[in-house]
Each structure stands twice: as C-alpha cells, then as structure tokens.
Motif scaffolding. Structure first.
Motif, PDB file in Angstrom:
ATOM      1  N   ILE A 161      28.248  51.057  40.984  1.00 14.90           N
ATOM      2  CA  ILE A 161      29.619  51.190  40.485  1.00 14.90           C
ATOM      3  C   ILE A 161      29.797  50.369  39.217  1.00 14.90           C
ATOM      4  O   ILE A 161      30.363  50.832  38.225  1.00 14.90           O
ATOM      5  N   LEU A 198      30.291  53.057  36.384  1.00 15.29           N
ATOM      6  CA  LEU A 198      31.713  53.117  36.047  1.00 15.29           C
ATOM      7  C   LEU A 198      32.108  51.995  35.085  1.00 15.29           C
ATOM      8  O   LEU A 198      32.808  52.236  34.097  1.00 15.29           O
ATOM      9  N   MET A 202      40.178  49.474  30.098  1.00 17.29           N
ATOM     10  CA  MET A 202      40.663  48.579  31.151  1.00 17.29           C
ATOM     11  C   MET A 202      40.081  48.964  32.499  1.00 17.29           C
ATOM     12  O   MET A 202      39.775  48.100  33.326  1.00 17.29           O
ATOM     13  N   LEU A 203      39.942  50.278  32.728  1.00 16.83           N
ATOM     14  CA  LEU A 203      39.357  50.735  33.990  1.00 16.83           C
ATOM     15  C   LEU A 203      37.948  50.176  34.149  1.00 16.83           C
ATOM     16  O   LEU A 203      37.591  49.624  35.203  1.00 16.83           O
ATOM     17  N   LEU A 211      38.061  46.450  34.823  1.00 16.32           N
ATOM     18  CA  LEU A 211      38.450  46.101  36.193  1.00 16.32           C
ATOM     19  C   LEU A 211      37.308  46.340  37.179  1.00 16.32           C
ATOM     20  O   LEU A 211      37.110  45.553  38.107  1.00 16.32           O
ATOM     21  N   PHE A 212      36.557  47.434  36.979  1.00 18.55           N
ATOM     22  CA  PHE A 212      35.419  47.657  37.875  1.00 18.55           C
ATOM     23  C   PHE A 212      34.406  46.520  37.747  1.00 18.55           C
ATOM     24  O   PHE A 212      33.845  46.062  38.745  1.00 18.55           O
ATOM     25  N   TRP A 265      35.123  43.442  36.816  1.00 16.78           N
ATOM     26  CA  TRP A 265      35.780  42.251  37.376  1.00 16.78           C
ATOM     27  C   TRP A 265      35.676  42.240  38.899  1.00 16.78           C
ATOM     28  O   TRP A 265      35.364  41.225  39.510  1.00 16.78           O
ATOM     29  N   ILE A 266      35.935  43.401  39.504  1.00 16.52           N
ATOM     30  CA  ILE A 266      35.974  43.452  40.959  1.00 16.52           C
ATOM     31  C   ILE A 266      34.586  43.323  41.573  1.00 16.52           C
ATOM     32  O   ILE A 266      34.396  42.669  42.588  1.00 16.52           O
ATOM     33  N   PHE A 267      33.586  43.945  40.941  1.00 15.57           N
ATOM     34  CA  PHE A 267      32.274  43.990  41.577  1.00 15.57           C
ATOM     35  C   PHE A 267      31.291  42.934  41.076  1.00 15.57           C
ATOM     36  O   PHE A 267      30.153  42.900  41.512  1.00 15.57           O
TER      37      PHE A 267
END
Lengths: 322, 322, 322
Positions: free
Chosen positions: B56, B60, B210-211, B214-215, B217-219
């Motif tokens: 991901i 992504l 930004m998408l 964020l991916f 940042w989260i993973f």
C-alpha cells in the motif's frame, strides 16, 4: 439521472427500494439469528480482516474503476455502494436458505457476510457492462436476479458436483461477464443519444480509475485466498500465485498498450483489464499451482489477451471473464 | 511520452520489457521453487498483512505523491505500478541468489516478496528525481541497476559487517537519494523544454498528493517495524517512535510552511517532505529509542530541516535522505 | 487562508504551534515512558491493526469528507492531519494523567494511542461545523479545549458512574455535535463574505468526498468494536450490528435522497450523513443487540432522520449526533 423519466418513474425506484428494505428487515426478523457459539478471538479477527479486504476491493476498487468514465463520476461510486449494501443483505439470506434447505432459522456468521460480499461482486462486474443502458430500477432488478442465479448455481455445484466454496466462487468472473453481456445485449438501444460520449474517459478523473485499479491489485491475493481456510499451504500458494500473475500481467499490459499506440502512450483501460485478467486467470487454480513460473505464464497470457481483446471488444470490463 | 521520439524508440521499450519479462519467467522456471515447508497459519497471515501494508505504501503512497505534478497525473501512478511489478520480480531473484551464493534453487517465501517490495521502494524514491529527465527505457534500466546495487550493498553489509536486515534496509533513503541525484545530474539536460512546467503543482490534483501523503503517514510505522520480527519489544518501540516522529514532523512542517509563506499559506510539498523526513529520521534507530521525547525531537528536527531544505533544494523528494 | 489577516496574525499560528510542540516534548521528557513490560506479540499486532483502522478512518475518512466543499480541497485534508497529529499527543498525556491521578510517570501503550486517536475524532467532527468561520489559531485552541473537556467527561463517567471505555467513548458523536454547534453559534458571523459559496459542493472533488465516505463506511465496524476487548462475543456482535446498520442506512439514504430531488438525483451529502448516522445509531448499544433486524431498524431510522434532517438543518455534519 436526467429529467427525461416521467415523474412516476423517479418515485418508483426510491419507493421500491424502501419497500424492499422493509421486507428484508421483516425476513431477518423472522428467519435469522446471530451465531452465538463462543469463538476463538483470533479466528474472529482473521475472518474480519479478510471481510475488510474483500469490502475494500468491492467498494473502493470496483467503485472507482468505473468512475473514470465521463458523466459518471461520484454517482457511479454511490450506486456501487448502494448495490453492494442491498445485495449483501439479500445474499446472506439466500446463502443461508440454500445451505440449509430447511425451515429452521438462518445462523449468520462473519463468514456468511464475507461470502455474500464475494457473491455481490458478480453484480458489480456486470453493472459495468450496462451502465448508461438501463435505468436504476432495472439495475436493482438485475442485481437481485443475478445474485440469486449465481447463488443457486453455486449451491448446485456444491451439493451435486461436490465442488468446494473456493472453486464454485471462482466461476464468478465468467458468470458475471456472460450475464452482463446478456443484459447489455437485451438493452442494446441506449437510453440517451449521448451515451457514446459516456464511454470516453474523462481526463481529470483517470487518477480515480488508477486508484480503483490499485485497490484491486493490492487486495486481489486476499480475494483469491479468502475461501481456502483449511490448509495454510494452499492459502500461501494462492497468495503467491495471484501476486505473481498480477505482477506479470501489469508489466505485460503496460508494455503492449504502449506498443499498440502510435505514439507509445498507455491506455488506462488496458491496465484496468490486465489487473483484473491477471487475478482472474489464476483464480480457480491458484492453490494448485506449485511454481511461480506457471503463475507468471498465466499472467503473461492474461495480459496479452486482455490488452489485445480490449482493442476490439466493446465491453472491456467483461473481456476478463473469457 | 510525446511524439518527439523516433518510432523505433517507441517500440523499443515495450519490446524490451516483454523480452525481459519472458527472460524472468525462464529464470524462475529453472531456479526457483515455493517454500513448501508447513507453516504456522497465524505467522503466515501476519507476514501477509505486513506485505500488504508495504505494498500500500509503495503502490498507493509513492504512486500518488508524484501525481500532483502537472503533466504527470495518472501516468505517473501507472509507471509507479509498472516499476514496482517489474523490480519486485527481479529483487526476489537477486535476494535469493545473494543470500545463498550457491547454485541451488531459490526458495521463495512470503517474506522474500516483502523484502523485495521494500528494496523496490529505493527505485521509486529515485524515480521522483528523474521524472521528466529520462525516457522510459532509461527509467527501466535505472531501476534494474539501482535495485541490483542496493541489494549487493545490503548483502555486503549483512555478510561482512554483520548488520541485520532491519539496519541495512534503513539505508534505503540515503542510498536512493544519492542514486537519484546522481542520475538526475547525469541527465541534467531536460528532454523537453517545457519541463520546468512539470515541476509545478497542478491545483486539481493536489488532493491526490495528499492522498499519497496520508497513505505514507499511516503505514510508515508498519514499514519501520517490518523487519524486526525477533523481539516484540523492539517491534513495539519501532511503531511507537515512528508514530511520534511522524506526528511531530507533520505539525512542525505545517507550522513552518505557513510561517515561510508571505500570506501564511501552506505548501503541500512541505507536508510531503516532512512526512517522509519524520519516518526516515527514526528509521534506522527506531527500535533503540526508549522514550517518546527523543523520537519527538527527531521529528521536530526532521520537520524543520526538510521544510527548510525544500525552500532551497531543487529535488524536494530527495531532501529527506540527508 | 487569504491575505486579510494582519501579518502578525499569520506569524502567530505557526509560532504558537511550534512553542506548543516544544512544550509537549518537554512534558513528554519529564512525565512519560514507554510500556516496557514484555508483551504477547499477537496481541501487539492486533492492537496495532485496530489503531491503523482508526487512523485510516480519522485521517482519510474525515480528511476527505470535507474536501468536497468548494474552496477547501487539499488544505482541509492537511488541517485534518495537523489537528490529528497535535491532538493525539495532547490526548495521550491527558488520558494518562486523568487515569492515574498521581504524580507518577505516564506509561504509554499502543492502546493509549488508539484511545487518543478516538478522542481526537471529536475535534475533527466539530471542525466540520466551524470551517470558514474561525481562523486557524481559534481552531487549534478549540481543538485543545474540546479534547480536554471530552477526556475529563470520560474520566468522570469512568470513575464515578462506572461506565466502561466503550460506553463513554460512544458519547463522542453527541458531544462533538453540541460542542461544534456551540462554537459555530459563537462565531456565527463568517470571516469572509464569500463564505456561503464555501458550503457549496465543488463538482470535481465530489469523488474525494465519496472516497472519504467509503473509508468511514468500511472501517466503522472496527471503530465500534475497538474497545470491546474482553469478550469476543460482544466484539463480534458490535461488528455485525454496525455492518447491518450501515448497509441499511446507506440504502435508505440513497433512496430517500433520490425521492426528495425533483429529478430523482442523489445528493452526496445525504450519503455522507447516512453513513455517519448508521454507525452512530448503533454505536453505544452495538454489543448488546442480539439480532440483525434490530440493527437494521436502527439503520433505517438513522437513514431516514439524517436525510430528512439534512434537508433542513444548516450543519449536516452535526445532524448525525442527535
């Protein structure tokens, strides 16, 4: 979707689905109960994760893959969610009744919802072929008929041909492709004259199409291994082979797409198709293949055929089923 | 990607990659086999989840982070997928051969694919520096050379300096940054005259940037803890510290970015960089840090340096490596 | 966000948040330490997965749900991340101090960050009501006050009313809605005259709104079951009921939205609200409901009320709290 329908029609869909929803609640009231047996918390979480993966594929993947068509945009994502939410409820009931063939209550487990979500995917594959050719009432009707037919077919395979859930689920792509083609052929006169325009890809939303493609690409190994719960080795093989087939079909499709274009450009639809095709090609047999090269050959073939097919066939989303 | 290339060039890339793909299949046929040892199903699922997280991030996260550049859009996402799918196949082979240094078959495990995906990230980091400066044949060549160099470097560190996989993997950012800069310097004459325009951010697709951010940042905590399998405490520390460093560097970068702009506006590239920088700053040492404040100080420093650096340096995506 | 602020104001926010960040680091230095007790690696990974799900909901879901408002776009996603990263740090400290009520060090666990992320959601719900009505300094101030008030309220419920974490967390929606309305009422004079325009939906970014909605839809069952760790059966029920309520409320809202529009079109905001409402409606009681039909009735009611409410109320994002 436009002011051409008579007002009666516009009220028909929402009222009909509301009645359907109330009817579903009544059926759930009389005929279902949750599974109350105590469960291993680790198995529960594992089933939940797989359900989540399948939901991501269906809601985000299939939702956004069609959003790149001009004039669809967010409403195709919304109808995708609508069909998914409606069909899953129906499929859980249907699976329960067909499984038991008895007048007892249907016991709902997390894995029932997982199975229902996978069945619902057949509807969303077919919906790609009839977008712009049917109105929404017809679409809801098609969804209910299709998932019923698919579940009955699966039940027959399970009971009389003794094929397990994994094998009969993997016919989903062929089934959905033929079903979608049949419906599209029946409604071959488009509703709008401007419908050809709809098949064109809107430039600004191609990125959303890629987003849907990537979600399918990433979560496809989960889908292909979701029903292989008994043997960890079969499960591992399914993940491996799906991964390799997807990798090779993506590379192949991008290469061939570039080769076919006079200026070497890539067509996004070819990538969509190749991603789908790679996953479909190893779908039924993924747990039996024991070497990566075989999965890679299947991926290569799938990439070549789907990209070649997309250059001729009118319904690229369906080409993958063949 | 335009009509300036001679026709021979346009056929060259697809044909070359198709030949490469067939060659990979042949190598896989002769030299690889799946791991057939029976496995703990829970460990299998855990490895699969971490592989999914890394995929991901790469597909992504890195895919969409470059999509916000004008004139790139979806094709940058597509090439990101293309490079990922191609490089992972090559890196799995390479890792296997370098690990064993013997003529026996390479045994492919799920963790091999995880490691290969992480190695492939080096290519995608460097690709950000050379976008618009190389054609696709050069890009594929660069990818194969870079991942080979990186894997050889990792093998040397492992064999002769006895550094474990986590430590030698975390050099990825420095390695990729220098490699990308070197290639960008070599190809410093842009292919198109309109290339400067390409570095500008397209307004409508900033949301996609930004998408991607964020991916990442989260993973990122998954990435930094992916190779710390032996000790749950080290793994926990890696997750904690990465989380704190990312949180602080995001806050810092948004503040400083606003401070630097005459009207207090935020520059999206600064957020991208800060997110990357925060994760990179704690990368190698994340399992050793035993208090949150230390990770937070690293995040603060990373946020300040990366935002400051982005105001001067020409390759913002690489600034994070230093 | 515009050149209307005096320059002093523009420096104020970044400098203030930087000072705040440094203060947080100092507090963490003196008062916190990581949990060093050895932990079951499987429990660790499970907590990490749930934390990841909640972070996806908050960062991607709430981030993109507001991005569809005209004039917001990516900056609303960026401020969402900013508020999340800042508030989580504060909430971890606050939870720790309120939990222990002793001068000892706060021990930070993975589950502390999970709890803090869930508390931070209250801020992001309220932020939807005041977008365009406050400047950023006021927004940061609001965030810190709100999460403090919410955490104190939760502590009181836990200590004096003996309600467990799940129950007191599920008041988040009511609390955030009232808090947001109160702040919006206080700042009811908009900062810009063009603010009405801001409430309109930008066509091109509706797809991003759907993206946020889908992330909320998919991960809501994780949120509602995140704090039910003691009993796998309660956890399973929470997942089931949330899933059914969401499915029914999505179908209902899309139907009613189409019914209300003179041409049968669907309003995207109604789908957003229904998705939120369905999850909220079963939030507190989801682990107690023992039959699917009850969750479905709650979903139907939530879908009807939220869509009906959105046709009248000025703050659709808050309507879900009632």
């Amino acid at each position: 979707m436009g002011s051409k329908y008579p007002p009666s029609m516009q009220c028909f869909l929402p009222l009909w689905t509301l009645v359907l929803e109330v009817a579903l609640i009544v059926i759930f009231f009389f005929f279902t109960s949750y599974d109350t047996s105590s469960q291993d918390p680790k198995k529960l979480m594992e089933t939940y994760r797989v359900l989540q993966d399948v939901t991501i594929m269906v809601a985000l993947g299939f939702g956004f893959i069609n959003s790149s068509l001009r004039r669809y945009g967010w409403s195709s994502v919304a109808f995708n969610l609508f069909l998914l939410a409606l069909v899953v409820q129906w499929a859980v009931l249907l699976d329960g009744f067909l499984e038991q063939l008895s007048p007892k209550k249907v016991v709902i487990k997390l894995s029932s919802i997982k199975l229902a979500t996978m069945s619902a995917m057949s509807v969303l594959i077919s919906a790609g072929a009839v977008l712009g050719k049917t109105n929404l009432v017809q679409l809801v009707l098609m969804a209910l008929v299709e998932v019923t037919a698919f579940d009955v077919m699966r039940m027959i395979q399970r009971k009389y041909f003794l094929k397990d859930n994994h094998v009969n689920m993997m016919h989903i792509h062929v089934f959905a492709a033929y079903f979608g083609l049949m419906v599209a052929w029946r409604f071959r006169r488009p509703l709008h004259e401007r419908v050809m325009e709809k098949d064109q890809t809107a430039k600004s939303s191609s990125l959303f199409g890629m987003l849907g493609t990537l979600f399918l690409w990433i979560f496809w190994p989960s889908f292909n291994s979701a029903l292989l719960l008994d043997s960890p080795n079969e499960r591992k093989n399914a993940m491996f082979n799906t991964y390799y087939a997807l990798a090779v079909s993506a590379v192949t499709a991008i290469s061939v797409s570039s080769l076919a274009h006079p200026q070497g450009k890539i067509n996004m639809n070819h990538i969509h198709n190749a991603v789908l095709a790679g996953g479909v090609a190893v779908g039924a047999s993924c747990y039996l293949i024991s070497s990566p090269w075989l999965a890679m050959v299947l991926g290569l073939t799938a990439g070549l055929i789907s990209t070649g097919g997309a250059l001729c066939l009118p319904f690229p989303h369906l080409a993958v089923g063949f």
